[in-house]
Design a protein around this motif. Structure first.
Motif, PDB file in Angstrom:
ATOM      1  N   PHE A 189      26.723  -7.502  86.558  1.00 47.21           N
ATOM      2  CA  PHE A 189      26.000  -7.030  87.794  1.00 47.21           C
ATOM      3  C   PHE A 189      25.755  -7.929  88.757  1.00 47.21           C
ATOM      4  N   GLY A 190      25.218  -8.862  88.386  1.00 51.22           N
ATOM      5  CA  GLY A 190      24.689 -10.069  89.265  1.00 51.22           C
ATOM      6  C   GLY A 190      25.785 -10.449  90.245  1.00 51.22           C
ATOM      7  N   MET A 191      27.042 -10.567  89.868  1.00 53.95           N
ATOM      8  CA  MET A 191      28.244 -10.811  90.575  1.00 53.95           C
ATOM      9  C   MET A 191      28.368  -9.617  91.486  1.00 53.95           C
ATOM     10  N   VAL A 192      28.435  -8.427  91.072  1.00 54.35           N
ATOM     11  CA  VAL A 192      28.683  -7.490  92.152  1.00 54.35           C
ATOM     12  C   VAL A 192      27.510  -7.547  93.476  1.00 54.35           C
ATOM     13  N   ILE A 193      26.323  -7.742  92.764  1.00 53.79           N
ATOM     14  CA  ILE A 193      25.346  -7.654  93.832  1.00 53.79           C
ATOM     15  C   ILE A 193      25.206  -8.748  94.773  1.00 53.79           C
ATOM     16  N   SER A 194      25.411 -10.011  94.213  1.00 56.11           N
ATOM     17  CA  SER A 194      25.468 -11.064  95.162  1.00 56.11           C
ATOM     18  C   SER A 194      26.792 -11.486  95.882  1.00 56.11           C
ATOM     19  N   GLY A 195      27.871 -10.818  95.125  1.00 58.27           N
ATOM     20  CA  GLY A 195      29.003 -11.123  96.023  1.00 58.27           C
ATOM     21  C   GLY A 195      29.854 -12.348  95.284  1.00 58.27           C
ATOM     22  N   SER A 196      29.331 -12.838  94.358  1.00 60.23           N
ATOM     23  CA  SER A 196      30.129 -13.998  93.777  1.00 60.23           C
ATOM     24  C   SER A 196      29.597 -14.450  92.293  1.00 60.23           C
ATOM     25  N   CYS A 197      30.493 -15.030  91.737  1.00 63.01           N
ATOM     26  CA  CYS A 197      29.944 -15.857  90.397  1.00 63.01           C
ATOM     27  C   CYS A 197      29.089 -17.031  90.947  1.00 63.01           C
ATOM     28  N   ILE A 198      28.259 -18.019  90.019  1.00 66.92           N
ATOM     29  CA  ILE A 198      27.673 -19.075  90.481  1.00 66.92           C
ATOM     30  C   ILE A 198      28.684 -20.328  90.846  1.00 66.92           C
ATOM     31  N   SER A 199      29.557 -20.395  90.277  1.00 65.55           N
ATOM     32  CA  SER A 199      30.646 -21.264  90.809  1.00 65.55           C
ATOM     33  C   SER A 199      30.915 -21.279  92.082  1.00 65.55           C
ATOM     34  N   ALA A 200      31.381 -19.796  92.596  1.00 65.89           N
ATOM     35  CA  ALA A 200      31.719 -19.455  93.790  1.00 65.89           C
ATOM     36  C   ALA A 200      30.670 -19.580  94.748  1.00 65.89           C
ATOM     37  N   HIS A 201      29.542 -19.189  94.394  1.00 60.05           N
ATOM     38  CA  HIS A 201      28.103 -19.562  95.396  1.00 60.05           C
ATOM     39  C   HIS A 201      27.958 -21.025  95.663  1.00 60.05           C
ATOM     40  N   TRP A 202      28.425 -22.001  94.565  1.00 59.81           N
ATOM     41  CA  TRP A 202      28.268 -23.517  94.942  1.00 59.81           C
ATOM     42  C   TRP A 202      29.418 -23.633  95.879  1.00 59.81           C
ATOM     43  N   TYR A 203      30.671 -23.360  95.902  1.00 59.67           N
ATOM     44  CA  TYR A 203      31.358 -23.762  96.931  1.00 59.67           C
ATOM     45  C   TYR A 203      31.292 -22.963  98.155  1.00 59.67           C
ATOM     46  N   ARG A 204      30.800 -21.840  98.218  1.00 60.99           N
ATOM     47  CA  ARG A 204      30.359 -21.033  99.360  1.00 60.99           C
ATOM     48  C   ARG A 204      29.165 -21.669 100.245  1.00 60.99           C
ATOM     49  N   LEU A 205      28.413 -22.405  99.457  1.00 61.61           N
ATOM     50  CA  LEU A 205      27.431 -23.257 100.058  1.00 61.61           C
ATOM     51  C   LEU A 205      28.057 -24.243 101.021  1.00 61.61           C
ATOM     52  N   GLY A 206      29.019 -24.724 100.608  1.00 61.92           N
ATOM     53  CA  GLY A 206      29.701 -25.637 101.457  1.00 61.92           C
ATOM     54  C   GLY A 206      30.368 -24.937 102.731  1.00 61.92           C
ATOM     55  N   GLU A 207      30.593 -23.765 102.487  1.00 67.19           N
ATOM     56  CA  GLU A 207      31.392 -23.127 103.789  1.00 67.19           C
ATOM     57  C   GLU A 207      30.038 -22.581 104.556  1.00 67.19           C
TER      58      GLU A 207
END
Length: 397
Positions: free
Chosen positions: A121-139
């Motif tokens: 559910f956290g993935m659905v609400i935030s739009g990513s898993c934790i690993s993807a949030h890390w790499y999207r931080l770089g974007e």
């Protein structure tokens, strides 16, 4: 002009990371920090170029009948299964004698199922898993910073509820490792059979073949396409699987939450928010959250490498697109991140540590967490669609 500038900036990032990794490798006693930073940077490039995101791949399947992303995850697990079973076999020749050191093999209970559901559910609400949030931080994602802050808060809430769940469900839960019963060959064969069945099922949901890509006019054009175009899904799965195997040879099994959880635990203890005693927690392997003496742990450096590699890759590809976050971005990130953090803490890992590294190792906990998580993603997307459909007539009146 802008392309040249971003390319130069990307090279500066790469040079800075390489220099730091070289400096860390010269520290007496261990070369792990330098290796962690370097392999994390490589992983960040792969994740960003291949758009390797568990939530996005699941969403493509559930909403667009596109199974290519899920097949990439299956490929990564298959490669990691062969590699990790071979490595564990050399470390622990008789698997009935115990568990491989530091592997993501956790207890299987209803608490694990709950953690996977909450994480999904956290993935659905935030739009990513934790690993993807890390790499999207770089974007330059406007949601990722809030999601990662929320993840740290979620870890704190997980620590606060750990003792209760430990007594109710986790303390007596079995820690199930397939090689204990089937041996390494039997465990690998069973997992590959399951992955083969999943491949056959998913193969029916592939999109129509795309138009053939014209051959590059020169090597320079081919190289530019490599760094600016999206990599095929299977390339992402192949490389993520190989990196997971390489990491375990020099570091702990691949995971991206140990450092964040450790810092959350440290701050929680300082502020009196975390219980002084977390029953049985430090006896489990996986994404351990033991308080570290320094922030420059291998896991922290691996995560920094992921962000740096994704940043450099996004700069070259013209995909570094930061913008000022909106209130909706902040709410999405924080609320979804809290669920991600709580689920990862109780489940002893996230999609990378628990699902990917766990299943590769032959841990039943990885399969259970993954099944619960994907179910929650399917349910969460269904609820989102229902809410949108319900709101649409009202907005048109």
């Amino acid at each position: 002009m802008s392309t040249l500038f971003f390319s130069a900036a990307a090279w500066l990032v790469v040079i800075a990371v390489a220099a730091w990794a070289w400096q860390l490798s010269g520290v007496p006693g261990s070369r792990q920090p330098g290796f962690a930073l370097a392999i994390g940077t490589l992983l960040g490039v792969v994740l960003q170029r291949a758009r390797f995101c568990f939530f996005c791949h699941a969403r493509d399947y559930f909403e667009r009948d596109d199974a290519r992303g899920l097949l990439a995850i299956v490929l990564a697990i298959a490669i990691g299964t062969l590699g990790m079973h071979w490595i564990f076999g050399s470390w622990l020749p008789v698997p009935q004698n115990g568990l491989p050191p530091e592997a993501h093999i956790g207890p299987v209970s209803w608490a694990l199922v709950l953690s996977g559901v909450v994480f999904g559910f956290g993935m659905v609400i935030s739009g990513s898993c934790i690993s993807a949030h890390w790499y999207r931080l770089g974007e330059g994602s406007p949601v990722a910073p809030f999601a990662l802050i929320g993840t740290a808060v979620g870890f704190g809430l997980g620590f606060a509820s750990w003792n209760t769940l430990y007594v109710l469900a986790i303390a007596d839960a079995p820690v199930l490792w397939l090689p204990n019963w089937l041996g390494y060959a039997g465990s690998a064969a069973l997992q590959l059979a399951v992955l083969g069945a999943l491949t056959a099922l998913l193969w029916r949901r592939l999109p129509a073949p795309a138009e053939p890509v014209a051959r590059a006019a020169s090597f320079a054009d081919a190289l530019a396409a490599l760094f600016r175009g999206r990599w095929p899904y299977w390339i992402g799965g192949l490389l993520v699987g190989w990196i997971a195997v390489l990491v375990i040879l020099r570091l702990r099994p691949l995971g991206v939450t140990a450092a964040l959880g450790s810092q959350a635990r440290s701050l929680g203890g300082t502020w009196g928010l975390t219980p002084e005693r977390l029953e049985g927690l430090d006896g489990f392997a996986g994404c351990a959250t033991v308080i570290a003496e320094t922030w420059q742990t291998p896991n922290a450096l691996l995560v920094i490498g992921i962000v740096a590699g994704a940043w450099a890759s996004a700069l070259v590809a013209g995909q570094f697109t930061p913008r000022w976050p909106t209130l909706r971005d902040a709410v999405r990130g924080l609320s979804g991140g809290v669920l991600l953090g709580w689920g990862a803490m109780i489940g002893l890992g996230c999609t990378i540590g628990n699902l990917l590294s766990g299943t590769m190792a032959g841990a039943v906990s990885g399969w259970v967490f993954g099944a619960a998580m994907f179910f929650a993603v399917w349910l969460g997307l269904w609820v989102q669609r229902a809410l949108v459909a319900k709101a649409a007539p009202a907005s048109g009146e």
